[in-house]
Design an enzyme around this catalytic site. Structure first.
Site, PDB file in Angstrom:
ATOM      1  N   ASP A 488      46.412  18.572  57.560  1.00  0.00           N
ATOM      2  CA  ASP A 488      47.422  19.377  58.023  1.00  0.00           C
ATOM      3  C   ASP A 488      48.459  19.622  58.025  1.00  0.00           C
ATOM      4  OD1 ASP A 488      44.873  19.908  59.743  1.00  0.00           O
ATOM      5  OD2 ASP A 488      45.358  18.406  61.128  1.00  0.00           O
ATOM      6  N   ASP A 800      42.528  17.450  63.242  1.00  0.00           N
ATOM      7  CA  ASP A 800      42.807  16.525  64.964  1.00  0.00           C
ATOM      8  C   ASP A 800      42.407  16.966  65.858  1.00  0.00           C
ATOM      9  OD1 ASP A 800      44.023  18.664  64.710  1.00  0.00           O
ATOM     10  OD2 ASP A 800      45.834  18.315  64.798  1.00  0.00           O
ATOM     11  N   ASP A 804      37.652  19.912  63.619  1.00  0.00           N
ATOM     12  CA  ASP A 804      37.899  19.417  62.497  1.00  0.00           C
ATOM     13  C   ASP A 804      36.899  18.535  61.999  1.00  0.00           C
ATOM     14  OD1 ASP A 804      40.586  20.880  61.518  1.00  0.00           O
ATOM     15  OD2 ASP A 804      41.467  19.528  62.991  1.00  0.00           O
TER      16      ASP A 804
END
Length: 1083
Positions: A488, A800, A804
């Site tokens: 990310d 997070d 996901d």
């Protein structure tokens, strides 16, 4: 560890028996699964239980309880699932019975009893637990709903409880704490019992007792107990040291499990949001719930917006349950799948169904790891060789003994048919059996698979200090094989400290961005209304004055802070704005749509729909904007170009661009029924643009160096973000993921939608080339992970959000963020990065490689001892009928090799050298050509020197002037002492299998130095003071020097050996190719 299957938001753990084929094996492995060996398991993340059974049945095991202790107990797992099913069924039966009784009471018109006060509170724990456990809506209605219940519990539904120490203690005293009794871990005595279960050790103890009885009978108690007693003592020492080592490991796993259970959540106390441990939540607490949160206790919904709960952990049903005023009961242990809301806690700990469930089952720390499985295969192969050798030695020695070819140290025959007594013959046979069994003890490396657990336990503890909490043991070692990391951007590569640094409102740029006086009255009013209401953050203004406290996600906090600063300049009150309108409906931020919205009703019954999200997406839905004079102007093509240019410029400066818009709506069109309202699709067209803000989130210090270190180590870092592609590109250039602007072209740089629209073959073709994916949805991340895995990559993924979870589940290693990560994401992950920092991800890679390297060091060390000890005893037994290394001596060598050797080598800290080599392939042989070279050189050296001493030692050591018995004992003592010293010196060589300087960093590893020191000290004590037990004699200083020199030579020999080049093709593949060629030529 995930306990239950069935949820679409939860990883189906191996522990729960779930799993899919995808990701379990490489493509070529899938094809050959049927023909692959039982120990050929590349990944254990989604593996079927049947395959786990196969390798257990194939393993040669002399102590099953010890060997399989840290693997999954398949029978216990099935029993646990049965217990869970029983408890669920029991709870549902009780709930149905209560509902039936309630219906009967209503039909008979029986009066309902008022709540029974408890302590300072207007209701007791029994009534609360009964109401929430049985989902008793009638009881809730009797207490005047959640409002009346909050008054009985002395709670303010908006500000929560007071939350001072006295209040918390009082609530815990009356209603209990949010903990449950856990099943105690196994005691030290249990580990002692398990270490005792080894078949070889039991045989040795039987032999020791027999030897003791015969010795005392023939030689008297004063002299006759030494042989049997020394074997018994050596066996007991092995058992105790093994048990201590295993017990310490179990304590480490227990403390890590406690850390995993300690979830932190926000609660509202005294009007402010505070973060507390889940164990500190009390009855009466008001808890905000957002997507991905775990419901921390039983409770009642106060207010919810599109709130859907995944109750599969409690009911076994994967269907999501919508919660509203008609169905307000929330169960502990469930997950928030969608929407948001607040709850009033009514029952905690053992008074909840979840607490009862957790108290009735024990969490098994067992889990397969690929290295464990492969090492069981290695141990089985070595064990079979050892058994054959021991059997050969037993047959040869017994044959020589009973045919009169075995001589004593004085040169007389040990057995003479017709003359030797039965007692002496049995004693001689027992000693031969003891030697053969001891060879098996040394040959079967029970400690080899356990060395994995030892190094993993050590690594897990150290990784905690490096801000990584390991949830699955196998992830440690798999991380060492990772070839790519899909990371990310926000919070991982950047600091997650967001501030608004640019703003466009009223059709122009606002400089400075927080100067509210530059905004017109209507625009500022609408903007503040949108900021205040369309958020899941909160603002706390202390009554005594002081700084305003803002909570929420970093993006929400940045926009709220910007709004508060702007308002303060024009005299607007945030709380007044928030209380001036009421929320009708909330559409929570959606990572697929990249926006979130809210419908609010004003006092004059007007309805405003506020939207906030990705700038270019919200802008595309805008048909008008408000200018600096409060005029609502149609969005012309020129103005669209102006705003798009503003977004591009901000994105190029690595700013996150967020647009805020609104539209008015007719009250008549708003659904009035609660059920219809919950299914209302909030209109998102014909919006009026209010503002576009640019939010700065600086790169983390050191992230560029961390990315470069990964690239040097052969691990490609890819950025997968929901942000604008231009923002992603700017951050990627800053972090070093993209080398230059020349790299920032397709397909290196791609949008999620473009990747999604490709065919599967096209995705496979370009997956390797992708470095940055912008505007990606969680599904795009999942598609990328699947494509990379099909290309043969070992993929690590950071995530997070709740969405996901599928990508974290699919990846070889799922890395959830500890600060920003939701509980659903954490539960789907293998490792939790506690500080959300990419540098910590790189440390995990280092530790993963260290695990693999340490195991290889231990294998090299152990195989050297195995080979040398077996050859020395076999050759001596076959040629002379006597063995230079007796049972007690071999048990001491086994202790050095198994437990102490594993402790010393398996706990080596990682070095930078590990990051200067490519990743270890999942299918690469455990014993590399370099290791074969090193161990064969050392084993051949030890065997040659010690066999020469065995056959020519008397003349070489100048012992010819002594009697045959004394010289033989002294020679054997030198052989034993030299052999042990060779292992001590070789332990240093094993530290650095491919480096000449084996002493680098040795002083920093105190455990290694301590174990080497203890081993040497004990060896001196054994030789000098315990000769009666070990059948050795004291050595003079000259012979000590001879032994030390023999051991010392292994150092320069190892250094010279490392200059010998080795082929890159593994030996196993070389022989396999030759075998196939021969078969092909025959065919």
């Amino acid at each position: 560890m995930s306990l239950f299957k069935g949820s679409p938001y939860r990883r189906q753990d191996l522990e729960a028996g779930g799993g899919s084929r995808s990701g379990g094996f490489d493509d070529d492995d899938d094809a050959g699964e049927a023909s692959s060996g039982p120990f050929d398991i590349g990944s254990t993340k989604h593996i079927p239980v049947e395959r786990l059974r196969r390798w257990r049945q194939a393993a040669l095991v002399l102590n099953a309880s010890r060997r399989f202790r840290y693997t999954l107990d398949l029978k216990k797992e099935e029993d646990r699932k049965q217990t869970i099913r029983k408890i669920r069924a029991h709870a549902q039966v009780i709930r149905a019975a209560y509902l039936f009784k309630e219906a009967g009471d209503r039909a008979n018109g029986e009066p309902t009893s008022p709540p029974i006060p408890s302590g300072d509170f207007g209701i007791g724990q029994e009534e609360l637990a009964s109401m929430t456990r049985d989902h008793n809506s009638n009881a809730l209605h009797r207490y005047n709903g959640v409002k009346g219940l909050s008054e009985l519990l002395k709670t303010n539904l908006e500000k929560g409880i007071h939350g001072d120490d006295d209040d918390l203690i009082r609530r815990k005293k009356v209603f209990g704490s949010n903990t449950y009794p856990r099943k105690k871990g196994r005691s030290f005595w249990m580990f002692l019992w398990e270490a005792w279960q080894d078949l070889t050790l039991i045989i040795l103890m039987v032999a020791a007792v027999a030897s003791l009885a015969l010795g005392i009978k023939t030689e008297g108690i004063k002299e006759g107990w030494y042989d049997g007693g020394s074997i018994a003592f050596a066996v007991i020492l092995v058992i105790v040291v093994t048990a201590i080592s295993d017990y310490r490991q179990s304590l480490q796993f227990q403390s890590l499990n406690d850390e995993k259970r300690n979830i932190h959540m926000e609660v509202i106390r005294g009007g402010r949001r505070v973060e507390v441990s889940i164990f500190d939540i009390v009855v009466g607490d008001v808890v905000p719930l957002n997507i991905g949160n775990q419901v921390p206790a039983d409770g009642i919904l106060i207010m919810g917006h599109s709130l859907s709960i995944d109750e599969s952990s409690m009911t076994g049903e994967s269907k999501l349950v919508h919660k509203d005023s008609k169905a307000p009961f929330l169960m502990a242990g469930c997950k928030v799948a969608d929407g948001s809301g607040t709850m009033l806690v009514t029952s905690v700990g053992i008074n909840t169904e979840w607490g009862l469930l957790m108290a009735s089952i024990s969490e098994d720390t067992g889990e397969e790891t690929p290295l464990q499985v492969r090492l069981n295969g290695v141990a089985t192969f070595i064990g079979m060789v050892g058994l054959l050798v021991a059997l050969a030695v037993l047959v040869v020695l017994l044959a020589r003994y009973f045919t009169g070819h075995t001589e004593s140290s004085e040169g007389t025959k040990k057995f003479i048919p017709g003359k030797t007594s039965v007692g002496d013959a049995v004693d001689g046979a027992i000693k031969i059996v003891t030697v053969a069994v001891t060879i098996v003890v040394v040959a079967v490396p029970e400690g080899l698979p356990l060395a994995v657990t030892l190094t993993l336990a050590y690594s897990m503890r150290k990784m905690m200090a490096d801000k990584a909490l390991v949830r699955r043991l196998s992830a440690c070692e798999t991380m060492g094989s990772s070839t790519t990391i899909c990371s990310d951007k926000t919070g991982t590569l950047t600091l997650n400290q967001m501030t608004v640094v640019e703003a466009y409102a009223g059709g122009r740029k606002i400089i400075p961005p927080d100067k509210g006086s530059l905004l017109s009255s209507m625009l500022s009013s609408l903007l503040i209304e949108g900021i205040a209401q369309n958020t899941n953050g909160s603002v706390f203004i202390p009554e005594s004055g002081g700084d305003v406290e803002v909570s929420g996600s970093p993006t929400e906090k940045a926009i709220l802070n910007w709004g508060i600063k702007s308002m303060s300049q024009i005299g607007m009150d945030f709380e007044a704005v928030r209380s001036g309108s009421s929320i009708l409906y909330v559409f929570p931020f959606n990572s697929e749509k990249k926006r979130g919205g809210v419908a609010v009703q004003l006092p004059d019954s007007q309805v405003h729909l506020h939207w906030k999200g990705a700038a270019e997406i919200v802008l595309a839905s805008c048909t008008r904007y408000i200018d600096e004079k409060d005029n609502v102007i149609p969005m012309t093509e020129d103005k669209v170009i102006f705003f798009k240019k503003a977004i591009e410029d901000m994105a190029a400066s690595s700013l996150r661009c967020v647009a805020i818009a609104y539209r008015s709506y007719e009250m008549e069109k708003v659904p009035t029924d609660e059920e219809q309202l919950s299914q209302w699709v909030l209109p998102e067209d014909d919006l009026v643009l209010l503002a576009i803000v640019g939010i700065k989130d600086p790169c983390r210090p050191g992230v560029r160096e961390a990315v470069q270190l990964c690239q040097k180590a052969g691990v490609k870092v890819r950025m997968v973000t929901g942000d604008n592609l231009q923002t992603a590109k700017a951050i990627a250039l800053e972090c070093g993921i993209l080398g230059s602007d020349a790299d920032a072209t397709a397909p290196n740089l791609i949008e999620g939608s473009s990747f999604r629209d490709l065919s599967e073959s096209q995705r496979l073709e370009i997956a390797d080339k992708i470095s940055v994916m912008g505007r990606s949805s969680p599904n795009d991340k999942l598609l990328l992970v699947q494509a990379l895995k099909r290309k043969g990559h070992v993929v690590a993924v950071t995530g997070d959000g709740t969405n996901d979870a599928p990508a974290l589940h699919e990846a070889d290693i799922g890395l959830a963020m500890g600060i920003q990560g939701t509980e659903v994401a954490k539960e789907s992950s293998d490792i939790i990065i506690l500080d959300d920092n990419f540098a910590s991800v790189v440390k995990v890679v280092r530790w993963g490689r260290s695990v693999y390297a340490n195991i290889q060091k231990f294998i090299q060390f152990q195989l050297t001892v195995n080979v040398a000890a077996l050859i020395i005893n076999v050759v001596a037994a076959v040629s002379s009928g006597n063995v230079p290394l007796n049972a007690v001596q071999l048990l001491w060598v086994n202790l050095i090799m198994d437990t102490l050797g594993a402790l010393a080598l398996a706990t080596e800290p990682p070095t930078d050298h590990l990051m200067h080599r490519p990743p270890v392939g999942r299918r690469e042989p455990l014993i590399t050509n370099i290791m074969w070279r090193n161990l064969l050189i050392q084993a051949l050296y030890q065997v040659s020197v010690l066999l020469v001493l065995n056959f020519r030692g008397r003349s070489i050591l100048n012992l010819e002037d002594k009697t045959l018995a004394v010289a033989s004992k002294e020679k054997n003592t030198v052989i034993f002492n030299a052999f042990v010293l060779c292992q001590i010196f070789n332990e240093f060589n094993a530290r650095k299998p491919d480096e000449v300087n084996v002493f680098k960093g040795v002083t920093t590893n105190r455990l290694f130095m301590g174990i080497v020191g203890i081993t040497l000290a004990l060896q001196i004590v054994i030789i000098e003071f315990l000769g009666k037990f070990t059948s050795t004699v004291r050595l003079n200083w000259q012979l000590w020097i001879v032994c030390a020199v023999i051991g010392f030579i292994s150092w320069p020999l190892a250094a010279i050996g490392k200059l010998i080049p080795v082929p890159k093709t593994p030996l196993s593949k070389f022989f396999t190719k030759r075998f196939r060629r021969r078969q092909d030529s025959q065919n």
